[in-house]
Design a protein around this motif. Sequence first.
Motif, mmCIF file in Angstrom:
data_model
loop_
_atom_site.group_PDB
_atom_site.id
_atom_site.type_symbol
_atom_site.label_atom_id
_atom_site.label_comp_id
_atom_site.label_asym_id
_atom_site.label_seq_id
_atom_site.Cartn_x
_atom_site.Cartn_y
_atom_site.Cartn_z
ATOM 1 N N LYS A 1 1.733 2.277 72.742
ATOM 2 C CA LYS A 1 0.986 3.312 72.034
ATOM 3 C C LYS A 1 -0.259 3.707 72.827
ATOM 4 O O LYS A 1 -0.733 4.823 72.734
ATOM 5 N N GLU A 2 -0.790 2.759 73.602
ATOM 6 C CA GLU A 2 -2.011 2.994 74.362
ATOM 7 C C GLU A 2 -1.761 3.352 75.823
ATOM 8 O O GLU A 2 -2.651 3.868 76.490
ATOM 9 N N LEU A 3 -0.574 3.075 76.333
ATOM 10 C CA LEU A 3 -0.272 3.310 77.741
ATOM 11 C C LEU A 3 0.993 4.156 77.855
ATOM 12 O O LEU A 3 2.095 3.698 77.548
ATOM 13 N N MET A 4 0.829 5.372 78.282
ATOM 14 C CA MET A 4 1.970 6.287 78.389
ATOM 15 C C MET A 4 2.873 5.877 79.549
ATOM 16 O O MET A 4 2.434 5.282 80.522
ATOM 17 N N GLY A 5 4.149 6.201 79.430
ATOM 18 C CA GLY A 5 5.108 5.947 80.488
ATOM 19 C C GLY A 5 5.913 4.682 80.288
ATOM 20 O O GLY A 5 6.817 4.405 81.066
ATOM 21 N N TYR A 6 5.579 3.922 79.262
ATOM 22 C CA TYR A 6 6.324 2.703 78.963
ATOM 23 C C TYR A 6 6.937 2.815 77.572
ATOM 24 O O TYR A 6 6.363 3.428 76.678
ATOM 25 N N LYS A 7 8.102 2.204 77.413
ATOM 26 C CA LYS A 7 8.812 2.225 76.143
ATOM 27 C C LYS A 7 8.677 0.867 75.480
ATOM 28 O O LYS A 7 8.806 -0.173 76.138
ATOM 29 N N GLY A 8 8.426 0.855 74.178
ATOM 30 C CA GLY A 8 8.312 -0.386 73.435
ATOM 31 C C GLY A 8 9.628 -1.145 73.405
ATOM 32 O O GLY A 8 10.702 -0.572 73.595
ATOM 33 N N ASN A 9 9.521 -2.443 73.175
ATOM 34 C CA ASN A 9 10.678 -3.332 73.073
ATOM 35 C C ASN A 9 11.494 -3.386 74.371
ATOM 36 O O ASN A 9 12.705 -3.521 74.346
ATOM 37 N N CYS A 10 10.779 -3.286 75.509
ATOM 38 C CA CYS A 10 11.437 -3.322 76.814
ATOM 39 C C CYS A 10 10.715 -4.299 77.745
ATOM 40 O O CYS A 10 9.537 -4.597 77.558
ATOM 41 N N ILE A 11 11.447 -4.769 78.732
ATOM 42 C CA ILE A 11 10.906 -5.630 79.782
ATOM 43 C C ILE A 11 11.039 -4.876 81.096
ATOM 44 O O ILE A 11 12.139 -4.420 81.445
ATOM 45 N N TYR A 12 9.924 -4.724 81.809
ATOM 46 C CA TYR A 12 9.921 -4.053 83.104
ATOM 47 C C TYR A 12 9.792 -5.105 84.191
ATOM 48 O O TYR A 12 8.987 -6.022 84.083
ATOM 49 N N TYR A 13 10.587 -4.965 85.243
ATOM 50 C CA TYR A 13 10.563 -5.940 86.329
ATOM 51 C C TYR A 13 11.033 -5.269 87.609
ATOM 52 O O TYR A 13 11.607 -4.179 87.592
ATOM 53 N N SER A 14 10.779 -5.923 88.730
ATOM 54 C CA SER A 14 11.182 -5.415 90.040
ATOM 55 C C SER A 14 12.073 -6.425 90.727
ATOM 56 O O SER A 14 11.983 -7.622 90.480
ATOM 57 N N ASP A 15 12.917 -5.919 91.597
ATOM 58 C CA ASP A 15 13.643 -6.783 92.506
ATOM 59 C C ASP A 15 13.331 -6.310 93.919
ATOM 60 O O ASP A 15 12.459 -5.463 94.117
ATOM 61 N N THR A 16 14.031 -6.810 94.878
ATOM 62 C CA THR A 16 13.760 -6.455 96.269
ATOM 63 C C THR A 16 13.971 -4.974 96.528
ATOM 64 O O THR A 16 13.311 -4.385 97.371
ATOM 65 N N PHE A 17 14.866 -4.347 95.774
ATOM 66 C CA PHE A 17 15.264 -2.989 96.069
ATOM 67 C C PHE A 17 14.716 -1.928 95.120
ATOM 68 O O PHE A 17 14.660 -0.765 95.481
#
Length: 180
Positions: free
Chosen positions: A144-160
């Motif tokens: 609600k305070e940070l645009m560009g992210y969806k609730g109930n989600c996990i964001y992560y990175s891999d090598t690619f």
Amino acid sequence: MDQSVDWSQLPTELWPKIGKCLDNHIDVLRFRRGQFYVTDKWGAISWIDVCSLKLIQFSPPLCGFGNKKHLVESCGSLYVVDGYYESENMRRNYAGRQRDRDDAVESFKIYKLDEEWGTWIDVKNLSDRAFILSKSCNFSVSTKELMGYKGNCIYYSDTFDDWMYNLDDHRIIDKILWSH
């Protein structure tokens, strides 16, 4: 304020002690309420008594069988995100290059520590929160305070690439598709 801390910010005399106590399987290190917290490969959370250089187990181990545990603080509570990875023969990308162990995420499960009872609660919904996992730190944000992210989600990175794991439907979405 809670903050992530990396190894380089700890006094060097703590490194061998922590490594020996956890058999070098420390996944995340956090500073919370004046204490350093770590999680081991079984999901048990311990805090470091800086005076005695001893690890004090703070939670029971998880019953989860994922390959990688991520410690996250969200709204004052401690969570462990248990990452499950694809089998060895499934971890090749489209170009046939072998991917790192952390790259081939298949799914995540989330557990919240009930600090009063010392038990783990299986979490199915983060509501308007999103968890961001990285190799150096993990944290949560309010969507609600940070645009560009969806609730109930996990964001992560891999090598690619960067990815979003949706807890609603358990889909993994490439960052290019986040806004669609």
